[in-house]
Design a protein around this motif. Structure first.
Motif, PDB file in Angstrom:
ATOM      1  N   LYS A   1       0.856  -1.179   0.000  1.00 51.12           N
ATOM      2  CA  LYS A   1       0.000   0.000   0.000  1.00 51.12           C
ATOM      3  C   LYS A   1       0.895   1.233   0.000  1.00 51.12           C
ATOM      4  O   LYS A   1       1.913   1.274   0.695  1.00 51.12           O
ATOM      5  CB  LYS A   1      -0.915   0.020   1.223  1.00 51.12           C
ATOM      6  N   ALA A   2       0.512   2.231  -0.765  1.00 49.89           N
ATOM      7  CA  ALA A   2       1.336   3.436  -0.885  1.00 49.89           C
ATOM      8  C   ALA A   2       0.607   4.647  -0.325  1.00 49.89           C
ATOM      9  O   ALA A   2      -0.619   4.760  -0.424  1.00 49.89           O
ATOM     10  CB  ALA A   2       1.700   3.678  -2.343  1.00 49.89           C
ATOM     11  N   GLN A   3       1.395   5.556   0.249  1.00 44.44           N
ATOM     12  CA  GLN A   3       0.870   6.813   0.779  1.00 44.44           C
ATOM     13  C   GLN A   3       1.299   7.954  -0.136  1.00 44.44           C
ATOM     14  O   GLN A   3       2.453   8.008  -0.575  1.00 44.44           O
ATOM     15  CB  GLN A   3       1.421   7.055   2.186  1.00 44.44           C
ATOM     16  N   LEU A   4       0.362   8.843  -0.429  1.00 44.55           N
ATOM     17  CA  LEU A   4       0.688  10.021  -1.232  1.00 44.55           C
ATOM     18  C   LEU A   4       1.297  11.087  -0.325  1.00 44.55           C
ATOM     19  O   LEU A   4       0.651  11.582   0.585  1.00 44.55           O
ATOM     20  CB  LEU A   4      -0.565  10.561  -1.921  1.00 44.55           C
ATOM     21  N   ILE A   5       2.556  11.440  -0.588  1.00 45.05           N
ATOM     22  CA  ILE A   5       3.252  12.459   0.200  1.00 45.05           C
ATOM     23  C   ILE A   5       2.922  13.857  -0.305  1.00 45.05           C
ATOM     24  O   ILE A   5       2.706  14.791   0.463  1.00 45.05           O
ATOM     25  CB  ILE A   5       4.770  12.232   0.172  1.00 45.05           C
ATOM     26  N   GLY A   6       2.867  14.010  -1.601  1.00 49.54           N
ATOM     27  CA  GLY A   6       2.562  15.310  -2.196  1.00 49.54           C
ATOM     28  C   GLY A   6       2.586  15.211  -3.707  1.00 49.54           C
ATOM     29  O   GLY A   6       3.092  14.246  -4.281  1.00 49.54           O
ATOM     30  N   SER A   7       2.028  16.224  -4.357  1.00 47.28           N
ATOM     31  CA  SER A   7       1.986  16.203  -5.825  1.00 47.28           C
ATOM     32  C   SER A   7       1.976  17.622  -6.368  1.00 47.28           C
ATOM     33  O   SER A   7       1.661  18.578  -5.662  1.00 47.28           O
ATOM     34  CB  SER A   7       0.754  15.449  -6.321  1.00 47.28           C
ATOM     35  N   ASP A   8       2.332  17.732  -7.640  1.00 48.43           N
ATOM     36  CA  ASP A   8       2.323  19.011  -8.337  1.00 48.43           C
ATOM     37  C   ASP A   8       1.787  18.758  -9.744  1.00 48.43           C
ATOM     38  O   ASP A   8       2.492  18.232 -10.596  1.00 48.43           O
ATOM     39  CB  ASP A   8       3.745  19.597  -8.396  1.00 48.43           C
TER      40      ASP A   8
ATOM     41  N   LEU B   1       5.311   9.322  -3.725  1.00 52.52           N
ATOM     42  CA  LEU B   1       4.664   8.288  -2.916  1.00 52.52           C
ATOM     43  C   LEU B   1       5.657   7.717  -1.918  1.00 52.52           C
ATOM     44  O   LEU B   1       6.867   7.891  -2.046  1.00 52.52           O
ATOM     45  CB  LEU B   1       4.135   7.154  -3.811  1.00 52.52           C
ATOM     46  N   LYS B   2       5.116   6.978  -0.912  1.00 49.50           N
ATOM     47  CA  LYS B   2       5.971   6.324   0.082  1.00 49.50           C
ATOM     48  C   LYS B   2       5.373   4.964   0.406  1.00 49.50           C
ATOM     49  O   LYS B   2       4.166   4.832   0.616  1.00 49.50           O
ATOM     50  CB  LYS B   2       6.037   7.169   1.357  1.00 49.50           C
ATOM     51  N   ILE B   3       6.235   3.930   0.397  1.00 50.28           N
ATOM     52  CA  ILE B   3       5.818   2.613   0.850  1.00 50.28           C
ATOM     53  C   ILE B   3       6.706   2.185   2.012  1.00 50.28           C
ATOM     54  O   ILE B   3       7.846   2.654   2.143  1.00 50.28           O
ATOM     55  CB  ILE B   3       5.886   1.551  -0.273  1.00 50.28           C
ATOM     56  N   GLU B   4       6.178   1.329   2.875  1.00 42.93           N
ATOM     57  CA  GLU B   4       6.932   0.811   4.011  1.00 42.93           C
ATOM     58  C   GLU B   4       7.350  -0.616   3.702  1.00 42.93           C
ATOM     59  O   GLU B   4       6.516  -1.513   3.596  1.00 42.93           O
ATOM     60  CB  GLU B   4       6.092   0.870   5.292  1.00 42.93           C
ATOM     61  N   SER B   5       8.652  -0.822   3.543  1.00 49.67           N
ATOM     62  CA  SER B   5       9.175  -2.141   3.209  1.00 49.67           C
ATOM     63  C   SER B   5      10.002  -2.679   4.369  1.00 49.67           C
ATOM     64  O   SER B   5      10.616  -1.910   5.125  1.00 49.67           O
ATOM     65  CB  SER B   5      10.044  -2.066   1.950  1.00 49.67           C
ATOM     66  N   GLU B   6      10.017  -4.004   4.486  1.00 52.23           N
ATOM     67  CA  GLU B   6      10.772  -4.650   5.554  1.00 52.23           C
ATOM     68  C   GLU B   6      12.267  -4.726   5.232  1.00 52.23           C
ATOM     69  O   GLU B   6      13.083  -5.057   6.095  1.00 52.23           O
ATOM     70  CB  GLU B   6      10.220  -6.060   5.811  1.00 52.23           C
ATOM     71  N   ILE B   7      12.640  -4.430   3.998  1.00 51.20           N
ATOM     72  CA  ILE B   7      14.045  -4.466   3.589  1.00 51.20           C
ATOM     73  C   ILE B   7      14.396  -3.182   2.850  1.00 51.20           C
ATOM     74  O   ILE B   7      13.510  -2.449   2.401  1.00 51.20           O
ATOM     75  CB  ILE B   7      14.334  -5.676   2.675  1.00 51.20           C
ATOM     76  N   ASP B   8      15.703  -2.906   2.726  1.00 51.92           N
ATOM     77  CA  ASP B   8      16.141  -1.786   1.905  1.00 51.92           C
ATOM     78  C   ASP B   8      15.845  -2.092   0.441  1.00 51.92           C
ATOM     79  O   ASP B   8      16.098  -3.203  -0.038  1.00 51.92           O
ATOM     80  CB  ASP B   8      17.641  -1.547   2.082  1.00 51.92           C
ATOM     81  N   LEU B   9      15.314  -1.109  -0.256  1.00 47.91           N
ATOM     82  CA  LEU B   9      14.889  -1.303  -1.638  1.00 47.91           C
ATOM     83  C   LEU B   9      15.960  -0.822  -2.614  1.00 47.91           C
ATOM     84  O   LEU B   9      16.703   0.126  -2.317  1.00 47.91           O
ATOM     85  CB  LEU B   9      13.592  -0.551  -1.895  1.00 47.91           C
ATOM     86  N   PRO B  10      16.050  -1.452  -3.786  1.00 55.57           N
ATOM     87  CA  PRO B  10      16.941  -0.919  -4.822  1.00 55.57           C
ATOM     88  C   PRO B  10      16.403   0.422  -5.301  1.00 55.57           C
ATOM     89  O   PRO B  10      15.189   0.600  -5.422  1.00 55.57           O
ATOM     90  CB  PRO B  10      16.867  -1.973  -5.927  1.00 55.57           C
ATOM     91  N   TYR B  11      17.276   1.377  -5.550  1.00 55.36           N
ATOM     92  CA  TYR B  11      16.809   2.698  -5.978  1.00 55.36           C
ATOM     93  C   TYR B  11      17.714   3.236  -7.074  1.00 55.36           C
ATOM     94  O   TYR B  11      18.852   2.794  -7.258  1.00 55.36           O
ATOM     95  CB  TYR B  11      16.752   3.677  -4.803  1.00 55.36           C
ATOM     96  N   ILE B  12      17.194   4.197  -7.792  1.00 54.70           N
ATOM     97  CA  ILE B  12      17.891   4.758  -8.936  1.00 54.70           C
ATOM     98  C   ILE B  12      18.667   6.004  -8.519  1.00 54.70           C
ATOM     99  O   ILE B  12      18.324   6.678  -7.547  1.00 54.70           O
ATOM    100  CB  ILE B  12      16.897   5.092 -10.066  1.00 54.70           C
ATOM    101  N   THR B  13      19.722   6.310  -9.259  1.00 55.73           N
ATOM    102  CA  THR B  13      20.526   7.507  -9.025  1.00 55.73           C
ATOM    103  C   THR B  13      20.116   8.598  -9.998  1.00 55.73           C
ATOM    104  O   THR B  13      19.949   8.345 -11.194  1.00 55.73           O
ATOM    105  CB  THR B  13      22.021   7.191  -9.216  1.00 55.73           C
ATOM    106  N   PHE B  14      19.943   9.799  -9.497  1.00 53.77           N
ATOM    107  CA  PHE B  14      19.596  10.930 -10.364  1.00 53.77           C
ATOM    108  C   PHE B  14      20.793  11.348 -11.201  1.00 53.77           C
ATOM    109  O   PHE B  14      21.913  11.477 -10.705  1.00 53.77           O
ATOM    110  CB  PHE B  14      19.126  12.127  -9.526  1.00 53.77           C
ATOM    111  N   GLY B  15      20.551  11.587 -12.485  1.00 50.77           N
ATOM    112  CA  GLY B  15      21.543  12.187 -13.356  1.00 50.77           C
ATOM    113  C   GLY B  15      21.217  13.655 -13.566  1.00 50.77           C
ATOM    114  O   GLY B  15      20.170  14.144 -13.135  1.00 50.77           O
ATOM    115  N   ASN B  16      22.110  14.364 -14.214  1.00 47.25           N
ATOM    116  CA  ASN B  16      21.911  15.780 -14.509  1.00 47.25           C
ATOM    117  C   ASN B  16      21.276  15.903 -15.891  1.00 47.25           C
ATOM    118  O   ASN B  16      21.940  15.706 -16.909  1.00 47.25           O
ATOM    119  CB  ASN B  16      23.250  16.514 -14.463  1.00 47.25           C
TER     120      ASN B  16
END
Length: 461
Positions: free
Chosen positions: A142-149, A157-172
């Protein structure tokens, strides 16, 4: 015996003469050229190597970038329960004509932190009563809406996971080059983590065809329904955009797609986390839209007093050609750079003044008024004094109005819009976003307005 030898001699001489005649009159002469045979060509390094052969600039495959991305892209399910009214059920049925209807929409999202923050498009989650996120490993949360534009079509969005999730790195995204290879990763037609490849076709695209807010990255990587909110990455697997829209007459990909640049997305996310809304930065001038279409850059029409532009010495007639080191050729380029900045930041602005380039350091200011050209009204946030005086938690105060109905009923400067369609209004930006939909996606609009005496007036449009 002598007779036999004579016959053989005559036959031999006849054959020789026939062969000579054939050589002279029938067969073409053969020219023999003596030449030296060169050795086989060898591959050697040279100062010029075609780009297609340079494996360091264009990879032979995209597996590394794909592997970095697919597990960071999620499927987003939007469940919206709306109350619909059917007059036939009210008059001929047993109920009041109202019933609840469930609508489900799907899209994509990108995990940007190990603790479960996910960026997606605002239109993917708009109107949701429940949000569900499915990871690439099929786990659902289940996901929670943090904010939008909705102005820049970004949501967090935010989800609560029992483990650290893989995530992407921002580029320029400013460093993305036209012609550069990119990958689009998403969930089109509910297909799990689909990867397509293309190139950056253009930057600073304005999809509305006017001088508004868009500064999209255009690509020819295939994007279809369900890809919205997914990742546009470079060959290093860095996020350079959030896939948002396609250009299509059929609803399916026909060659062009568009993404919100990562620099803009990241700034909006940071604002939503820190302030709860987007902090819009301004130089402090009004552009000359007509003249800007005829030149390379943005021409200054009027400089606002006490603005950063005024204090830095920018004048009417100047043509803005750069912000920091980024070239500005049209208004959408300028708008895109400002959207990625915050009020209070300093930027170096290069202007062309009568053919001479000048660099001005401008401290960006915060927007305090918001225009709804569609509705014909300029609004600003209510002050703390307004909140105490009228006992309200928020609202949008009218600064200027060109709305004929407002003028007829003497609704003008100082009046405060507190509700639209029964929903409380927190600030001017929110009010303008809703008002701009009037006549486009909304047929009716109901406004509750506080007059100068603090009395509620109600209007229907």
């Amino acid at each position: 015996m002598k007779r036999v030898l004579g016959i053989l001699t005559i036959a031999f001489l006849g054959g020789v003469s026939s062969l000579g005649a054939y050589k002279a009159f029938i067969e073409k002469p053969q020219v023999i050229v003596e030449r030296t045979v060169e050795p086989e060509l060898q591959t050697v390094n040279s100062n010029y190597t075609p780009a297609v052969l340079n494996s360091s600039s264009v990879p032979t495959d995209f597996t590394e970038a794909a592997e970095k991305t697919v597990n960071t892209v999620v499927h987003v399910k939007n469940t919206a329960i709306k109350e619909v009214y059917n007059p036939f059920e009210e008059f001929f049925g047993t109920g009041n004509g109202k019933r609840k209807q469930e609508r489900i929409g799907t899209g994509s999202g990108v995990i940007i932190s190990s603790d479960g923050y996910i960026v997606t498009n605002n239109h993917v989650i708009e109107g949701a009563t429940e949000l569900e996120v499915t990871l690439n490993n099929k786990k659902k949360y289940k996901a929670q809406l943090i904010g939008s534009d909705d102005k820049n079509d970004i949501a967090l969005l935010k989800i609560e996971s029992e483990i650290d999730l893989p995530y992407i790195t921002f580029g320029n995204s400013d460093n993305a080059k036209i012609g550069e290879w990119v990958l689009a990763v998403g969930n089109p037609y509910n297909l799990n983590s689909t990867v397509t490849a293309g190139i950056v076709s253009a930057k600073g695209r304005d999809l509305q065809g006017n001088s508004n807010i868009d500064a999209f990255i255009q690509t020819d990587a295939a994007v279809n329904s369900g890809n919205s909110g997914g990742a546009l990455v470079n060959t290093r697997g860095e996020l350079i955009g959030i896939n948002t829209a396609i250009s299509s007459r059929t609803g399916s990909f026909i060659g062009y797609s568009f993404a919100v640049p990562s620099n803009i997305a990241k700034k909006i996310i940071d604002d939503l986390l820190e302030f709860g809304n987007v902090q819009e930065a301004l130089i402090g001038f009004e552009p000359d839209y007509k003249k800007s279409k005829e030149i390379e850059g943005v021409k200054v029409k009027v400089v606002n007093e006490d603005s950063g532009a005024f204090k830095a010495g920018i004048k009417a007639g100047d043509i803005i050609t750069k912000i920091n080191n980024v070239k500005i050729t049209k208004f959408s380029d300028l708008k895109g750079q400002l959207t990625a900045k915050r009020p209070g930041e300093s930027v170096n602005i290069t202007v062309n003044r009568n053919g001479e380039p000048l660099i001005k350091t401008v401290v960006l200011s915060k927007r305090d008024t918001y225009l709804s050209a569609n509705f014909g009204v300029v609004l600003k946030d209510v002050t703390n004094d307004d909140k105490k005086k009228y006992d309200i938690k928020g609202g949008a105060k009218i600064v200027v109005t060109d709305n004929k109905a407002f003028e007829y009923y003497n609704v003008g400067k100082g009046y405060i819009i507190v509700k639209i369609n029964g929903e409380n209004i927190e600030n001017a930006s929110e009010a303008v976003n809703i008002l701009n939909k009037y006549g486009v996606s909304m047929n009716r609009m109901y406004l509750e307005i506080l007059n100068l005496d603090g009395e509620i007036e109600r209007y229907k449009f």
